[in-house]
Design a protein around this motif. Structure first.
Motif, short mmCIF file in Angstrom:
data_model
loop_
_atom_site.label_atom_id
_atom_site.label_comp_id
_atom_site.label_asym_id
_atom_site.label_seq_id
_atom_site.Cartn_x
_atom_site.Cartn_y
_atom_site.Cartn_z
N GLU A 40 35.83 13.33 28.08
CA GLU A 40 36.98 13.34 28.97
C GLU A 40 36.53 13.78 30.36
N LYS A 66 43.81 18.55 20.30
CA LYS A 66 44.31 17.57 19.32
C LYS A 66 43.20 17.15 18.35
N ARG A 67 42.00 17.03 18.85
CA ARG A 67 40.89 16.55 18.01
C ARG A 67 40.51 17.59 16.96
N ASP A 107 42.96 17.18 24.92
CA ASP A 107 42.36 16.23 23.98
C ASP A 107 41.53 16.96 22.93
#
Length: 385
Positions: free
Chosen positions: A325, A159-160, A156
């Protein structure tokens, strides 16, 4: 061939465990030279004097930067960062590193990122792209925009960072170096030391052979006026539970004075037979303590990262780790003694959580060192959208 000089700046107690295995890997790499700078609260005894553990582990400290302004409030945090920019700029000018490495999202590390960027020194950022609460959220993403290389800890986060406009060629999901330490602990998890004998601390000598809890709760910089209330709710919950507790003092964040005052006042008005307080521990010892515990209570990111990997249950209090997360080891509660107690009872009645590898599988340090030896030296970039 000249070795590439890698300057790593550690500014706080938790940052050391976040980078320790990468430091070792840089030290061992034949093409790299480690320049280790220790600054801010990592040098101060009242926050655990992390520099002692760093030196004990055999690392040579190249420079020390004393820049913490007393006050533990928002103004002091801003001025501490400003002093850090002044001092680190001089250090970088003297050391002339090829790459500067900054760690995570502590407010002090913003000074590292600004100094390196303004001096045209390539900047590598560990643990960018994650979502958190308070000032850490702003600091982390601001450093992402200043950094040239990104060593992130999860899919995550990867991707961020790219969504923030960073070039995918320089974004790498290495996992978190702190998970490397947790991996080592899982191979030999036995609590082979007495925490009270080894580290002293403050409080009663208690029998923890039938189980114990660990508490690590920091103030929330966007809720500084409530820091004493926040800690008092946790104190009352753990006092009512009447089981052994190892409690760690907070970081040097705005609001830490309220947290510390709350703890000291509670100690004066209650007979804490089952409480023992510590400033700091060596990273491996702290993880062993966590692994053998019933669970962690508070709002530290160690509950989200290392505890998830080790399968340690966590009661996460309040907003400090909002939207981060996480694995299935975390039970989120409000600043409420009743909610905290209920979560503790649920842990005692449930099996140990399954482990999670969200933040890596134990080889981040070596990956980071190898990338640092190979990447082109750049300090100019353009947003990708």
């Amino acid at each position: 061939m000249m070795k590439r000089k890698i300057c790593v700046v550690i500014t706080a107690r938790p940052s050391y465990s976040r980078i320790k295995t990468a430091l070792a890997a840089i030290n061992e790499h034949p093409d790299l030279e480690l320049q280790l700078v220790v600054a801010a609260s990592a040098l101060l005894d009242r926050y655990g004097n992390a520099v002692n553990n760093i030196e004990k582990d055999g690392f040579t400290i190249t420079a020390k930067v004393f820049n913490v302004l007393e006050g533990e409030n928002l103004t002091a945090a801003a001025k501490t960062t400003g002093i850090g920019i002044l001092e680190l700029s001089t250090v970088f000018n003297n050391l002339n590193p090829d790459i500067v490495v900054t760690v995570a999202d502590r407010f002090e590390t913003m000074a590292t990122a600004i100094s390196a960027s303004y001096m045209n020194i390539p900047l590598a950022h560990i643990q960018g792209g994650e979502v958190t609460g308070n000032i850490d959220e702003k600091v982390r993403h601001a450093i992402t925009k200043l950094a040239d290389y990104h060593f992130v800890a999860s899919d995550d986060a990867y991707k961020r960072v790219i969504k923030l406009g960073e070039n995918p060629e320089f974004v790498f999901n290495t996992g978190c170096p702190s998970i490397d330490l947790a991996y080592e602990i899982k191979q030999q998890p036995t609590l082979d030391f007495d925490p009270i004998q080894k580290y002293g601390g403050v409080g009663k000598v208690m029998d923890f052979s039938k189980g114990y809890w660990v508490v690590m709760q920091h103030p929330v910089t966007t809720e500084v006026g409530n820091s004493r209330f926040h800690i008092e709710e946790t104190l009352h919950a753990m006092y009512s539970l009447n089981q052994p507790v190892f409690w760690f003092w907070p970081n040097v964040d705005a609001g830490a004075d309220g947290t510390s005052t709350g703890i000291r006042s509670f100690r004066e008005t209650h007979d804490l037979e089952n409480f023992h307080f510590f400033k700091n521990m060596e990273p491996q010892d702290f993880l062993k303590l966590l692994y053998s515990s019933k669970g962690l209570i508070g709002n530290s990111s160690v509950g989200i990262r290392e505890c998830a990997f080790m399968g340690v249950p966590v009661v996460n209090i309040g907003s400090r780790q909002n939207s981060r997360e996480r694995g299935n080891n975390v039970n989120d509660v409000d600043y409420s003694r009743a909610e905290i107690l209920q979560a503790l009872r649920e842990i005692e009645e449930s099996p140990r959580p399954e482990i999670s590898t969200i933040y890596g599988d134990g080889d981040a340090g070596k990956k980071i060192a190898q990338y640092l030896s190979e990447l082109p030296l750049i300090f100019h970039k353009t947003i990708t959208f």
